[in-house]
Design an enzyme around this catalytic site. Sequence first.
Site, PDB file in Angstrom:
ATOM      1  CD1 TRP A 176       9.493   8.458   4.935  1.00 53.45           C
ATOM      2  CD2 TRP A 176       8.924   6.330   4.491  1.00 53.45           C
ATOM      3  NE1 TRP A 176       9.216   8.382   3.602  1.00 53.45           N
ATOM      4  CE2 TRP A 176       8.868   7.096   3.298  1.00 53.45           C
ATOM      5  CE3 TRP A 176       8.624   4.981   4.451  1.00 53.45           C
ATOM      6  CZ2 TRP A 176       8.510   6.527   2.078  1.00 53.45           C
ATOM      7  CZ3 TRP A 176       8.269   4.426   3.238  1.00 53.45           C
ATOM      8  CH2 TRP A 176       8.208   5.201   2.064  1.00 53.45           C
ATOM      9  CD  GLU A 222       0.246   5.595   4.453  1.00 59.99           C
ATOM     10  OE1 GLU A 222       0.183   6.821   4.199  1.00 59.99           O
ATOM     11  OE2 GLU A 222       1.317   4.983   4.448  1.00 59.99           O
ATOM     12  N   GLY A 282       0.799  -1.219   0.000  1.00 59.87           N
ATOM     13  CA  GLY A 282       0.000   0.000   0.000  1.00 59.87           C
ATOM     14  C   GLY A 282       0.828   1.264   0.000  1.00 59.87           C
ATOM     15  N   GLY A 283       0.947   1.886   1.177  1.00 56.48           N
ATOM     16  CA  GLY A 283       1.578   3.194   1.245  1.00 56.48           C
ATOM     17  C   GLY A 283       0.609   4.279   0.824  1.00 56.48           C
ATOM     18  CD1 TRP A 284       0.171   9.952  -0.727  1.00 59.61           C
ATOM     19  CD2 TRP A 284      -0.833   9.729   1.256  1.00 59.61           C
ATOM     20  NE1 TRP A 284      -0.744  10.973  -0.605  1.00 59.61           N
ATOM     21  CE2 TRP A 284      -1.368  10.859   0.606  1.00 59.61           C
ATOM     22  CE3 TRP A 284      -1.303   9.389   2.516  1.00 59.61           C
ATOM     23  CZ2 TRP A 284      -2.358  11.652   1.191  1.00 59.61           C
ATOM     24  CZ3 TRP A 284      -2.289  10.178   3.100  1.00 59.61           C
ATOM     25  CH2 TRP A 284      -2.804  11.293   2.426  1.00 59.61           C
ATOM     26  CE1 TYR A 297       6.062   9.115   8.671  1.00 58.32           C
ATOM     27  CE2 TYR A 297       7.455   8.272  10.435  1.00 58.32           C
ATOM     28  CZ  TYR A 297       6.698   8.056   9.299  1.00 58.32           C
ATOM     29  OH  TYR A 297       6.562   6.775   8.805  1.00 58.32           O
ATOM     30  CG  ASP A 298       4.527  13.506   7.155  1.00 59.07           C
ATOM     31  OD1 ASP A 298       5.567  14.198   7.107  1.00 59.07           O
ATOM     32  OD2 ASP A 298       4.302  12.579   6.363  1.00 59.07           O
TER      33      ASP A 298
END
Length: 446
Positions: free
Chosen positions: A424, A204, A145-147, A280-281
């Site tokens: 990351w 996500e 997956g991932g963003w 983070y973010d």
Amino acid sequence: MRPFRHRRLTALVALTTLLVTAAPPAAASAGGSSRGTGYHKVGYFTQWGIYGRAFPVKKLDTSGAASRLTHINYAFGNVSEDGRCYVDGGPGEGDAWADYQRPVPAEESVDGVADAWGEPLNGNFGQLAKLKAKHPGLKVMISLGGWSWSTYFSNAARTDASRKAFVASCIDLYLKGNLPNLDGGSGGPGTAAGVFDGIDLDWEWPNWPGDVGNVIRPEDKQNFTKLLAEFRKQLDAYGRTTRKHYPLTAFLPANPAAMDAGYEGRKIFQYLDFATVQGYDFHGTWERVTNQQSALRVPAKAPDRPDFSVEVAIDGWISRGAPRGKLVLGIPYYGQGWTGVTGGGNGLFKPAAGPAPAIHAPGYEDYKQLKTLTGKGFTVHRDLRAGHAWLFDGTTFWTYDDPAVVLQKMLYIRRTGLGGAMVWSLDGDDDNATLTRTINIGLATP
């Protein structure tokens, strides 16, 4: 007591920074490893890092990072619209060339031996196999997956039949290693068997907005739990035939609202070996005020209340039933940056014109680049109580984690009984793996 505690922390940070920055890369020996067994130390290796960042798998070995990690998460595997794990070479769909087709030259190869065109397993997958041969205690996970590739997770998780088919396809492709032979080159039945040791789900996010176009359904919350149960069931069944345990992990959000929308708290952890938590973010250049992106605690003068922080994220999961020992804290190896900052002072919580110029993407810069700015007009500022740092030159502002902040977070992991640290991503570190060395020192076990 607080000033004394800060002085003690400052001295410890200075000593640790000296140790990790002075240490040369460790020579990797076959079968040798300095990793401990007490904490998970997880690093994301990006498929695309071999291009602009010139970060091949070999650098994990030569920098000393591989001997200081317990897991490498390979980013990413894609999910098709009909709910299957697949590998493709189509634009935006995948990069089979990087994954397993590209003949890696000798100078980029872990063992110094060049690939030839059409060998069964080339590319990153072949190099990861060589890396594991040198570091046999290292586990490699395929992260799904991932963003950008979470678009169709909801389809895959929607029904009992779709979940069974999805999980079976992922085990077949990545654990059994049945790679497609797309153009007569590398790939074929069983060619990647043994490269991957488990599966990491980077959805996500379930029932919460992510990238544009993601399919989202209210039932994602319950279906995520059911998907984990199906993964655990099939992984265990496959493990009985190979006499191995295949870890199952997941990447979880820092936003309490997303936790409630997409996850059944305590239930999901009965299936997971551990979960990595986004650390983070918290803020970035989608906003027009400079801020922290990864602070340990909410700063005293933060303009947003409530706000995000590591402590807020971890406490949020614990209050929802997560076992402390199964929570692994995410650490950024990059910074978020603004330029056109006005208002004077140290630059924090000030208006900005937009993203700062950077090498790979506006407003996003690797640690290895940010560390060089201190001799170019930038001053390092710290908030030891809140646990974050930033660089400011009067106009441009970068929020990032340096060795001092990373060490403070390792002390937090130990003090609160968490399961370890995740990063990351590994290509953001310098050639000495300074940040990874700091994590290893901070989480060292007797």
